[in-house]
Design an enzyme around this catalytic site. Structure first.
Site, PDB file in Angstrom:
ATOM      1  N   THR A  96      69.376  73.916  42.552  1.00 53.27           N
ATOM      2  CA  THR A  96      68.956  74.643  43.759  1.00 53.27           C
ATOM      3  C   THR A  96      69.791  74.127  44.923  1.00 53.27           C
ATOM      4  O   THR A  96      70.330  73.016  44.860  1.00 53.27           O
ATOM      5  CB  THR A  96      67.470  74.396  44.067  1.00 53.27           C
ATOM      6  OG1 THR A  96      67.297  72.997  44.281  1.00 53.27           O
ATOM      7  CG2 THR A  96      66.587  74.836  42.917  1.00 53.27           C
ATOM      8  N   GLU A 142      65.071  79.276  40.386  1.00 49.25           N
ATOM      9  CA  GLU A 142      64.030  78.948  39.404  1.00 49.25           C
ATOM     10  C   GLU A 142      63.573  80.163  38.605  1.00 49.25           C
ATOM     11  O   GLU A 142      62.795  80.039  37.663  1.00 49.25           O
ATOM     12  CB  GLU A 142      62.809  78.339  40.129  1.00 49.25           C
ATOM     13  CG  GLU A 142      63.029  76.928  40.644  1.00 49.25           C
ATOM     14  CD  GLU A 142      63.580  76.874  42.069  1.00 49.25           C
ATOM     15  OE1 GLU A 142      64.212  77.869  42.494  1.00 49.25           O
ATOM     16  OE2 GLU A 142      63.392  75.846  42.728  1.00 49.25           O
ATOM     17  N   LYS A 147      54.581  80.127  63.784  1.00 44.02           N
ATOM     18  CA  LYS A 147      53.128  80.098  63.993  1.00 44.02           C
ATOM     19  C   LYS A 147      52.854  80.088  65.489  1.00 44.02           C
ATOM     20  O   LYS A 147      52.989  79.079  66.154  1.00 44.02           O
ATOM     21  CB  LYS A 147      52.516  78.871  63.316  1.00 44.02           C
ATOM     22  CG  LYS A 147      52.494  79.011  61.821  1.00 44.02           C
ATOM     23  CD  LYS A 147      51.860  77.809  61.141  1.00 44.02           C
ATOM     24  CE  LYS A 147      52.508  77.601  59.785  1.00 44.02           C
ATOM     25  NZ  LYS A 147      53.705  76.755  59.827  1.00 44.02           N
ATOM     26  N   TRP A 193      50.642  84.175  62.411  1.00 39.94           N
ATOM     27  CA  TRP A 193      52.003  84.205  61.897  1.00 39.94           C
ATOM     28  C   TRP A 193      52.818  85.347  62.472  1.00 39.94           C
ATOM     29  O   TRP A 193      52.339  86.464  62.578  1.00 39.94           O
ATOM     30  CB  TRP A 193      51.985  84.405  60.378  1.00 39.94           C
ATOM     31  CG  TRP A 193      51.641  83.192  59.610  1.00 39.94           C
ATOM     32  CD1 TRP A 193      51.441  81.934  60.096  1.00 39.94           C
ATOM     33  CD2 TRP A 193      51.436  83.128  58.210  1.00 39.94           C
ATOM     34  NE1 TRP A 193      51.119  81.091  59.079  1.00 39.94           N
ATOM     35  CE2 TRP A 193      51.116  81.790  57.900  1.00 39.94           C
ATOM     36  CE3 TRP A 193      51.513  84.050  57.177  1.00 39.94           C
ATOM     37  CZ2 TRP A 193      50.857  81.364  56.611  1.00 39.94           C
ATOM     38  CZ3 TRP A 193      51.252  83.627  55.889  1.00 39.94           C
ATOM     39  CH2 TRP A 193      50.935  82.295  55.606  1.00 39.94           C
TER      40      TRP A 193
HETATM   41  P1  AMP Z   1      68.092  80.532  45.730  1.00 40.82           P
HETATM   42  O1  AMP Z   1      67.309  79.723  44.778  1.00 40.82           O
HETATM   43  O2  AMP Z   1      69.177  79.782  46.422  1.00 40.82           O
HETATM   44  O3  AMP Z   1      68.573  81.783  45.100  1.00 40.82           O
HETATM   45  O4  AMP Z   1      67.116  80.951  46.918  1.00 40.82           O
HETATM   46  C1  AMP Z   1      65.930  81.641  46.658  1.00 40.82           C
HETATM   47  C2  AMP Z   1      65.293  82.055  47.950  1.00 40.82           C
HETATM   48  O5  AMP Z   1      66.113  83.009  48.635  1.00 40.82           O
HETATM   49  C3  AMP Z   1      63.974  82.768  47.796  1.00 40.82           C
HETATM   50  O6  AMP Z   1      62.915  81.882  47.566  1.00 40.82           O
HETATM   51  C4  AMP Z   1      63.859  83.523  49.096  1.00 40.82           C
HETATM   52  O7  AMP Z   1      63.403  82.697  50.142  1.00 40.82           O
HETATM   53  C5  AMP Z   1      65.293  83.889  49.381  1.00 40.82           C
HETATM   54  N1  AMP Z   1      65.546  85.272  48.973  1.00 40.82           N
HETATM   55  C6  AMP Z   1      66.127  85.715  47.846  1.00 40.82           C
HETATM   56  N2  AMP Z   1      66.227  87.053  47.850  1.00 40.82           N
HETATM   57  C7  AMP Z   1      65.682  87.478  49.014  1.00 40.82           C
HETATM   58  C8  AMP Z   1      65.471  88.747  49.617  1.00 40.82           C
HETATM   59  N3  AMP Z   1      65.874  89.890  49.061  1.00 40.82           N
HETATM   60  N4  AMP Z   1      64.855  88.773  50.815  1.00 40.82           N
HETATM   61  C9  AMP Z   1      64.441  87.652  51.418  1.00 40.82           C
HETATM   62  N5  AMP Z   1      64.627  86.422  50.912  1.00 40.82           N
HETATM   63  C10 AMP Z   1      65.237  86.340  49.721  1.00 40.82           C
END
Ligand code: AMP
Length: 543
Positions: free
Chosen positions: A187, A332, A440, A445
């Site tokens: 990650t 994940e 917040k 929110w």
């Molecule tokens: P990663 O593990 O780096 O792919 O990041 C995952 C995170 O990216 C998710 O938990 C979201 O917070 C964000 N994310 C992924 N796709 C979207 C989307 N279409 N809109 C908003 N946030 C997204």
């Protein structure tokens, strides 16, 4: 009573075998870091992957050992996807945009035995090589003629094409346990150290089946797919596997991710579907508009990783007749969780309603279940209003993190995503925020994603980012940071007026700051934590 059907393990190598046998002549086109365009077909891919698998065994890579890659999207990286996982080792895709300290941490944590790298990343490899103990070899993904002159790697430096040339293609893909590990991806670790997600052959295959479906990424043998999303970020959203399963043509952009190069590739290779984060598409759209261009073949673009602003959806759909598929996922989740594809009763929606729906991240693909819960863990209704912590479970969701040094992330068998979301009665999920980005204000929110979406609709806004800034009365209030379009003389007051009637009054940001650029992280997302550090005290200072 047991069923009486064959039992065949779900294995990554079977995707390659299928592509070779049923789509052998289908093309794979790559823009190489050496500068030229390379073309071959699935038959060549399979043959070279088998040679590389033999090479890996000559390097004494044992089953389960990690093989690192530091590479762009290209055919050699694709070969490693199958040679490494198919032979029973674990493909560990390293993100070259990470800081060298983080790379050192990840390589040591994963205990990578060898690292393959594109020539672009030689300086990075040289800077980490002396600081890591696990890799025995660093393999330059090039031919003899382009081998770098470097003394710092000594006899640990090998040449990719030498390995291919020196080995036969007689490798038999082993019949592995389908639950054995196939690939590893860390990650991005904006908080704390990055954590490793270890995919299995089974989870990868099930993800491939589901993600290829018409209501998911909708890929077929007739498509030419351009994965702009990097192969070092959650396996390019599974597209290398999906392409093999479906027999789609693959077009790899290499290191050239600017609008002009992407547009040229899309047109010359007649790409039908592309996939990437919003920041990449901004460059593409700006270029196409600057040359008054149009897309002659592209029909769909998959946008995810961060919220897709409505203005971007409109630009693709209205001006260029390219459908936007908004998708959500995370490392994940292998990564696909939801995709915003319409249900039957939504196909006739009025234009405004359609764009409002497309701002949502979409509904679950089969294989992923989701729910939203309140602070006490109680499930919240799917009414489109209640917002809570989004939790998921499914065939390709991480159960724990690699390395055994972390507590289980699960809560009652569900994986907490760290996103706050709403779900409507049709099952369409909309991300309100990352839980750490939520604003917040006076105990209520405010969704920074919604504020950004409205701001992006203003014709003079190039990029909008909304952060929580500390406030003496309300704890936090939204602060809007704007990158203007070139030549724009937009004033803060005008932009704030643009919010009237578009959001609840108390959601309207109290201030707008114009900035030249916003910081972007290793996976193409805006680094809001940096912006909060820089601007989070704005209202305190102003007050
Ligand atoms: P990663 O593990 O780096 O792919 O990041 C995952 C995170 O990216 C998710 O938990 C979201 O917070 C964000 N994310 C992924 N796709 C979207 C989307 N279409 N809109 C908003 N946030 C997204």
């Amino acid at each position: 009573m047991q069923g009486m059907m064959m039992e065949q393990p779900l294995l990554v190598a079977s995707l390659l075998k299928h592509a070779e046998r049923h789509h052998g002549a289908r093309e794979i086109v790559s823009r190489r870091v050496e500068g030229d365009i390379h073309r071959y077909c699935y038959r060549d891919l399979a043959q070279r992957a088998r040679r590389m698998a033999n090479a890996l065994s000559s390097l004494v890579i044992a089953p389960g050992e990690r093989v690192g890659t530091l590479a762009w999207n290209g055919y050699r990286h694709m070969e490693l996807y199958f040679a490494v996982s198919g032979s029973g080792a674990v493909l560990h895709t390293l993100n070259p945009r990470l800081h060298a300290d983080q790379l050192v941490y990840i390589i040591e944590h994963a205990q990578d035995r060898v690292i393959f790298f594109d020539l672009t990343f030689l300086p990075l490899i040289e800077s980490v090589a002396a600081r890591v103990t696990s890799p025995r070899f660093f393999i330059a993904m090039t031919d003899r003629a382009h081998m770098p002159r470097t003394h710092s790697l000594g006899s640990r430096l090998l040449c990719y094409e030498d390995l291919i040339d020196n080995h036969k293609d007689d490798f038999e893909w082993p019949l592995l346990d389908e639950n054995s590990a196939s690939s590893l991806c860390y990650t991005s670790g904006t908080t704390g150290n990055p954590k490793g997600v270890l995919y299995s052959h089974r989870s990868t295959l099930l993800h491939t089946y589901a993600a290829a479906l018409p209501d998911a990424l909708n890929c077929s043998a007739r498509d030419a797919i351009l994965p702009v999303v990097p192969m070092f970020h959650v396996n390019a959203w599974g597209l290398p596997y999906i392409a093999c399963m479906t027999g789609a043509k693959l077009v790899f952009p290499g290191a050239a991710l600017d609008g002009k190069s992407l547009y040229q590739l899309i047109e010359e290779e007649q790409v039908t579907v592309s996939a990437g984060v919003p920041t990449v598409w901004q460059g593409l759209l700006a270029h196409v508009e600057s040359v008054a261009g149009s897309f002659s073949s592209m029909r769909r673009t998959i946008i995810g990783g961060a919220p897709c602003p409505t203005a971007m959806t409109q630009a693709f759909q209205k001006r260029h007749h390219v459908d936007v598929l908004h998708a959500w996922g995370m490392t994940e989740l292998s990564p696909v969780g939801t995709v915003c594809s319409f249900k039957a009763h939504q196909t006739g929606l009025a234009e405004d309603e359609r764009y409002a729906l497309q701002a949502k991240q979409g509904r679950s693909v089969f294989g992923i279940d989701m729910k939203i819960v309140d602070a006490a863990g109680e499930e919240l209704p799917w009414d489109g209003n209640a917002a809570g912590d989004l939790q998921v479970r499914g065939h390709w969701v991480a159960n724990e993190y690699f390395g055994g040094d972390y507590a289980s992330p699960l809560q009652d068998g569900w994986f907490p995503t760290g996103d706050v979301a709403k779900i409507d009665a049709d099952g369409f999920m909309q991300i309100v925020d990352r839980s750490k980005d939520v604003i917040k204000s006076g105990g209520e929110w405010i969704s920074s994603a919604d504020i950004e979406n409205v701001a992006s609709l203003h014709p003079e806004v190039a990029t909008a980012v909304c952060i929580a800034a500390r406030h003496p009365k309300w704890d936090e209030r939204p602060l809007l940071l704007i990158v203007k379009k070139p030549g724009s003389a937009l004033e803060a007051a005008d932009l704030l007026m643009f919010f009237d009637g578009r959001v609840a009054k108390w959601w309207k940001p109290d201030a707008v700051l114009f900035v030249d650029a916003v910081p972007i992280g290793a996976t193409g997302k805006v680094l809001k934590n940096q912006l909060r550090d820089q601007y989070g005290g704005h209202y305190l200072q102003a007050g």
